[in-house]
Enzyme design. Structure first.
Site, mmCIF file in Angstrom:
data_model
loop_
_atom_site.group_PDB
_atom_site.id
_atom_site.type_symbol
_atom_site.label_atom_id
_atom_site.label_comp_id
_atom_site.label_asym_id
_atom_site.label_seq_id
_atom_site.Cartn_x
_atom_site.Cartn_y
_atom_site.Cartn_z
ATOM 1 N N HIS A 173 0.814 -1.223 0.000
ATOM 2 C CA HIS A 173 0.000 0.000 0.000
ATOM 3 C C HIS A 173 0.847 1.272 0.000
ATOM 4 O O HIS A 173 0.292 2.374 -0.040
ATOM 5 C CB HIS A 173 -0.947 0.021 1.212
ATOM 6 C CG HIS A 173 -1.944 -1.098 1.221
ATOM 7 N ND1 HIS A 173 -2.765 -1.361 0.146
ATOM 8 C CD2 HIS A 173 -2.250 -2.025 2.166
ATOM 9 C CE1 HIS A 173 -3.542 -2.411 0.433
ATOM 10 N NE2 HIS A 173 -3.240 -2.838 1.642
ATOM 11 N N ASP A 209 -2.649 -10.661 -1.987
ATOM 12 C CA ASP A 209 -3.229 -10.103 -0.770
ATOM 13 C C ASP A 209 -4.714 -9.813 -1.003
ATOM 14 O O ASP A 209 -5.141 -9.514 -2.123
ATOM 15 C CB ASP A 209 -2.493 -8.813 -0.393
ATOM 16 C CG ASP A 209 -2.859 -8.281 0.974
ATOM 17 O OD1 ASP A 209 -2.109 -8.523 1.933
ATOM 18 O OD2 ASP A 209 -3.916 -7.602 1.082
ATOM 19 N N HIS A 211 -6.328 -7.332 -0.291
ATOM 20 C CA HIS A 211 -6.553 -5.930 -0.651
ATOM 21 C C HIS A 211 -5.715 -5.576 -1.875
ATOM 22 O O HIS A 211 -4.558 -5.985 -1.976
ATOM 23 C CB HIS A 211 -6.165 -5.007 0.508
ATOM 24 C CG HIS A 211 -6.795 -5.393 1.805
ATOM 25 N ND1 HIS A 211 -6.143 -6.182 2.753
ATOM 26 C CD2 HIS A 211 -8.023 -5.134 2.317
ATOM 27 C CE1 HIS A 211 -6.944 -6.377 3.787
ATOM 28 N NE2 HIS A 211 -8.097 -5.755 3.558
ATOM 29 N N ASP A 297 -4.172 -12.777 3.727
ATOM 30 C CA ASP A 297 -5.383 -12.323 4.412
ATOM 31 C C ASP A 297 -6.659 -12.594 3.618
ATOM 32 O O ASP A 297 -7.758 -12.279 4.082
ATOM 33 C CB ASP A 297 -5.290 -10.837 4.810
ATOM 34 C CG ASP A 297 -4.811 -9.939 3.687
ATOM 35 O OD1 ASP A 297 -4.598 -10.434 2.564
ATOM 36 O OD2 ASP A 297 -4.640 -8.730 3.943
ATOM 37 N N TYR A 336 -3.366 -11.927 9.063
ATOM 38 C CA TYR A 336 -3.462 -11.425 10.435
ATOM 39 C C TYR A 336 -4.024 -12.421 11.444
ATOM 40 O O TYR A 336 -4.134 -12.102 12.622
ATOM 41 C CB TYR A 336 -4.299 -10.134 10.442
ATOM 42 C CG TYR A 336 -3.763 -9.135 9.439
ATOM 43 C CD1 TYR A 336 -2.615 -8.403 9.727
ATOM 44 C CD2 TYR A 336 -4.339 -8.979 8.180
ATOM 45 C CE1 TYR A 336 -2.079 -7.521 8.794
ATOM 46 C CE2 TYR A 336 -3.815 -8.102 7.241
ATOM 47 C CZ TYR A 336 -2.685 -7.375 7.556
ATOM 48 O OH TYR A 336 -2.150 -6.520 6.627
HETATM 49 C C1 SP5 Z 1 -1.162 -5.001 4.035
HETATM 50 C C2 SP5 Z 1 -2.605 -5.067 4.387
HETATM 51 O O1 SP5 Z 1 -3.209 -6.133 4.358
HETATM 52 N N1 SP5 Z 1 -3.188 -3.935 4.794
HETATM 53 C C3 SP5 Z 1 -4.550 -3.982 5.157
HETATM 54 C C4 SP5 Z 1 -5.124 -2.627 5.144
HETATM 55 C C5 SP5 Z 1 -6.608 -2.678 5.331
HETATM 56 N N2 SP5 Z 1 -7.024 -2.283 6.636
HETATM 57 C C6 SP5 Z 1 -8.127 -1.391 6.626
HETATM 58 C C7 SP5 Z 1 -9.180 -1.672 7.647
HETATM 59 C C8 SP5 Z 1 -8.688 -1.615 9.058
HETATM 60 C C9 SP5 Z 1 -9.761 -1.854 10.016
HETATM 61 N N3 SP5 Z 1 -9.395 -2.843 10.956
HETATM 62 C C10 SP5 Z 1 -10.459 -3.163 11.841
HETATM 63 C C11 SP5 Z 1 -10.566 -4.634 12.068
HETATM 64 C C12 SP5 Z 1 -11.978 -5.031 12.325
HETATM 65 N N4 SP5 Z 1 -12.132 -6.466 12.203
HETATM 66 ZN ZN ZN Z 2 -4.286 -7.028 2.909
#
Ligand code: SP5
Ligand code: ZN
Length: 362
Positions: A173, A209, A211, A297, A336
């Site tokens: 990112h 990934d 995302h 993920d 994660y």
């Molecule tokens: C590298 C990567 O996988 N980055 C991920 C970025 C996306 N995160 C955005 C959302 C964050 C909100 N986390 C809250 C968890 C609720 N289950």
């Molecule tokens: Zn990700």
């Protein structure tokens, strides 16, 4: 024929970044991109089929200069000290750089602008979210991750058919001049630039990934020498990175046709995900080298995405990308769910390595 032992490039310094918490939709949530991820992965890869290689801090990082604006690197390298030197200990009693102010084009509106003096405002010059904080050990870990990516790419340039960089924090990112999404510097782009500098004329990057890797996409959007293909949860369903990652984004200028986004609906499982992976494997097969942004993920148990991929799915993805026969660097991105994280990474790498002959070099 004995099994190829995949080199695992890692550094203890990648544990030094401790995100502790993120600020998300106005509240502090427990950070998920933790140093425990390193140990979960190491534990799963400490055995036959893998070869752990500890990476020392590099003397210089030539690939970094081709990937990032020096102002971003300078900011990341000085922000924690600027924060420590400021009034924040008394003001708020915490040692992490958290942006609160974002001078986007909507704010600057064509006016001449200069850097903000206060670091809590200056952070918004580079940070594009409130989740990606800079603490005292962050920059050391970020550089260690870059060094792991470069070292893995160097091994592959020297003839190893596959090497894995245990990068943390992740990188896909991170844009030329921006950080966010738990990423600071773009490890996958550093791997690609290291391969290119060693002679690979075209590099294919396949991003698994959950995302879309908007940073990598941005770095290569107008370039023909590096293809970027990604399979990810549809940003149109409300998912990070929200504003990019749609299928009609195919590159620009010289890079027209060299970007490929395959967004998938929430709930997508192995079959449809693997069709997309096979598509991307075919799409990069005539490149000279491959970089895999190995986020795991997309797995069913992961708290950060609604995709439903299994460990067998990741193993098959490895087989599909290994079947390209391209010299390959796998770079760790997201993933994660600590109980399954290591097994998912091992599944991908064993699937990929299964197609690699030991005679292909080590
Ligand atoms: C590298 C990567 O996988 N980055 C991920 C970025 C996306 N995160 C955005 C959302 C964050 C909100 N986390 C809250 C968890 C609720 N289950
Ligand atoms: Zn990700």
């Amino acid at each position: 024929m004995s099994q190829y032992a995949v080199p695992v490039l890692w550094s203890p310094d990648t544990r030094l970044h401790d995100p502790r918490h993120e600020v998300w939709v106005g509240v502090q949530t427990i950070g998920t991109e933790t140093s425990a991820r390193v140990d979960a992965i190491l534990e799963a890869l400490d055995g036959p089929g893998f070869r752990l290689v500890e990476v020392a801090s590099a003397d210089d990082r030539p690939a970094l200069d081709t990937v990032h604006d020096p102002a971003l690197v300078e900011f990341l390298g000085t922000a924690a000290d600027r924060w420590a030197a400021g009034p924040y200990e008394d003001l708020v009693g915490q040692d992490r750089v958290v942006p609160y102010y974002f001078p986007t084009p909507a704010m600057t509106a064509g006016l001449p602008v200069r850097p903000a003096v206060a670091v809590h405002a200056d952070a918004g010059r580079f940070a594009y979210d409130t989740m990606t904080q800079i603490g005292p050990g962050t920059f050391s870990a970020v550089l260690a991750a870059v060094d792991c990516a470069a070292a893995a790419a160097a091994l592959v340039s020297e003839g190893a058919p596959l090497a894995y960089a245990l990068c943390r924090p992740p990188g896909h990112h991170a844009t030329p001049a921006g950080f966010g999404g738990s990423c600071y510097l773009n490890n996958a782009a550093v791997a690609a630039e290291t391969l290119r500098a060693a002679g690979a004329a075209t590099v294919g990057i396949v991003d698994l990934d959950a995302h879309q890797g908007n940073g990598t996409a941005a770095i290569y959007y107008d370039r023909a020498d590096t293809r970027y293909g990604s399979v990810h949860v549809d940003p149109g369903a409300g998912w990070f990175p929200h504003v990019v990652g749609y299928a009609d984004e195919t590159g620009a200028g010289a890079g027209e046709g060299a970007t490929r986004n395959l967004p998938l609906p929430e709930g997508t499982g192995d079959d449809r995900w693997l069709e997309a992976v096979a598509d991307l494997a075919g799409w990069v097969a005539d490149c000279d080298a491959l970089v895999v942004s190995l986020g795991v993920d997309a797995a069913a148990d992961d708290p950060e995405s609604p995709l439903q991929v299994t460990a067998d799915g990741y193993r098959e993805a490895g087989r599909l990308l290994g079947a390209t026969g391209l010299p390959a660097v796998a770079v760790q991105e997201g993933g994660y769910h600590l109980p399954t994280l290591g097994g998912l990474v091992a599944a991908y790498l064993s699937g990929h390595a299964a197609g690699v002959r030991r005679s292909g070099g080590e």
